[in-house]
Design a protein around this motif. Structure first.
Motif, PDB file in Angstrom:
ATOM      1  N   MET A  16      56.908-120.999 112.923  1.00 40.94           N
ATOM      2  CA  MET A  16      55.893-121.986 112.547  1.00 40.94           C
ATOM      3  C   MET A  16      54.535-121.338 112.294  1.00 40.94           C
ATOM      4  N   ALA A  17      54.135-120.395 113.132  1.00 41.30           N
ATOM      5  CA  ALA A  17      52.823-119.760 112.933  1.00 41.30           C
ATOM      6  C   ALA A  17      52.761-119.071 111.576  1.00 41.30           C
ATOM      7  N   ARG A  18      53.803-118.362 111.209  1.00 40.78           N
ATOM      8  CA  ARG A  18      53.852-117.675 109.922  1.00 40.78           C
ATOM      9  C   ARG A  18      53.871-118.678 108.770  1.00 40.78           C
ATOM     10  N   GLN A  24      48.813-122.924 104.505  1.00 44.61           N
ATOM     11  CA  GLN A  24      47.372-123.168 104.563  1.00 44.61           C
ATOM     12  C   GLN A  24      46.629-122.249 103.599  1.00 44.61           C
ATOM     13  N   ALA A  25      47.048-120.987 103.511  1.00 42.49           N
ATOM     14  CA  ALA A  25      46.415-120.054 102.575  1.00 42.49           C
ATOM     15  C   ALA A  25      46.799-120.370 101.134  1.00 42.49           C
ATOM     16  N   LEU A  26      48.057-120.719 100.911  1.00 42.00           N
ATOM     17  CA  LEU A  26      48.547-120.995  99.555  1.00 42.00           C
ATOM     18  C   LEU A  26      47.782-122.138  98.910  1.00 42.00           C
ATOM     19  N   PHE A  27      47.639-123.233  99.638  1.00 40.68           N
ATOM     20  CA  PHE A  27      47.005-124.424  99.076  1.00 40.68           C
ATOM     21  C   PHE A  27      45.566-124.627  99.539  1.00 40.68           C
ATOM     22  N   GLU A  28      45.060-123.681 100.320  1.00 38.44           N
ATOM     23  CA  GLU A  28      43.681-123.748 100.829  1.00 38.44           C
ATOM     24  C   GLU A  28      43.433-125.095 101.511  1.00 38.44           C
ATOM     25  N   ILE A  29      44.285-125.400 102.503  1.00 39.80           N
ATOM     26  CA  ILE A  29      44.253-126.668 103.240  1.00 39.80           C
ATOM     27  C   ILE A  29      44.381-126.389 104.733  1.00 39.80           C
ATOM     28  N   GLU A  30      44.259-127.434 105.529  1.00 40.81           N
ATOM     29  CA  GLU A  30      44.537-127.373 106.960  1.00 40.81           C
ATOM     30  C   GLU A  30      45.692-128.338 107.251  1.00 40.81           C
ATOM     31  N   LEU A  31      46.713-127.859 107.951  1.00 35.79           N
ATOM     32  CA  LEU A  31      47.811-128.711 108.391  1.00 35.79           C
ATOM     33  C   LEU A  31      47.424-129.330 109.737  1.00 35.79           C
ATOM     34  N   ASP A  44      58.584-129.040 116.419  1.00 32.47           N
ATOM     35  CA  ASP A  44      57.216-128.633 116.117  1.00 32.47           C
ATOM     36  C   ASP A  44      56.976-129.074 114.679  1.00 32.47           C
ATOM     37  N   MET A  45      56.052-130.007 114.460  1.00 32.41           N
ATOM     38  CA  MET A  45      55.849-130.599 113.135  1.00 32.41           C
ATOM     39  C   MET A  45      54.366-130.570 112.778  1.00 32.41           C
ATOM     40  N   TRP A  46      54.073-130.066 111.571  1.00 32.25           N
ATOM     41  CA  TRP A  46      52.697-129.980 111.072  1.00 32.25           C
ATOM     42  C   TRP A  46      52.641-130.632 109.699  1.00 32.25           C
ATOM     43  N   PHE A  47      51.777-131.640 109.554  1.00 32.95           N
ATOM     44  CA  PHE A  47      51.672-132.415 108.326  1.00 32.95           C
ATOM     45  C   PHE A  47      50.703-131.801 107.321  1.00 32.95           C
ATOM     46  N   PHE A  48      51.077-131.898 106.056  1.00 27.95           N
ATOM     47  CA  PHE A  48      50.168-131.592 104.957  1.00 27.95           C
ATOM     48  C   PHE A  48      49.148-132.724 104.879  1.00 27.95           C
ATOM     49  N   SER A  64      55.726-132.442 105.723  1.00 30.06           N
ATOM     50  CA  SER A  64      55.419-131.608 106.869  1.00 30.06           C
ATOM     51  C   SER A  64      56.296-130.368 106.928  1.00 30.06           C
ATOM     52  N   LEU A  65      55.816-129.379 107.682  1.00 28.90           N
ATOM     53  CA  LEU A  65      56.630-128.243 108.092  1.00 28.90           C
ATOM     54  C   LEU A  65      57.282-128.657 109.398  1.00 28.90           C
TER      55      LEU A  65
END
Length: 131
Positions: A16-18, A24-31, A44-48, A64-65
């Motif tokens: 998940m960290a990777r 986040q770097a690809l789309f210049e966003i915060e999950l 472990d779930m992280w939303f766009f 989400s991831l």
């Protein structure tokens, strides 16, 4: 059809960290982290980012991831396309952050351009832009 066919997507990951760092770097966003829906479900779930007023309904897609037992990343399944300003620039950014280019930017006529990249987990994702 009066709405988008897709209402939610999940991209399965092993690290998940990777994966978070890559997207986040690809789309210049915060999950944003989503708590597990139930205590019994270890995930472990992280939303766009999404419009919470209109997300996860028939008018747009949230996603989400997800890291969860029994679900593994890989190519050859469903391909999710992300909108971006210029899919060629975004594809280059994928490579710069540990991903790969599977299909370079190509014209799809009146429908704009697309590219396909590999993420750090082995998933393929599509990129779409009008320029």
């Amino acid at each position: 059809m009066k709405h988008n066919a897709v209402v939610h997507f999940e991209i399965y990951v092993n690290d998940m960290a990777r994966a978070k760092a890559f997207y986040q770097a690809l789309f210049e966003i915060e999950l944003v982290q989503m708590p597990s829906p139930t205590p019994e479900m270890e995930m472990d779930m992280w939303f766009f980012p999404m419009d919470k007023e209109n997300g996860m309904n028939y008018y747009g897609a949230g996603g989400s991831l997800v890291k969860m037992a029994g679900y593994t990343p890989g190519s050859g399944g469903t391909l999710v396309y992300f909108g971006c300003d210029d899919c060629g620039v975004t594809a280059d950014r994928a490579v710069a952050h540990g991903g790969s280019v599977h299909q370079h930017k190509m014209s799809i006529g009146d429908h704009g351009f697309c590219a396909v990249v590999g993420d750090t987990e082995g998933n393929l994702i599509g990129l779409h832009s009008m320029q």
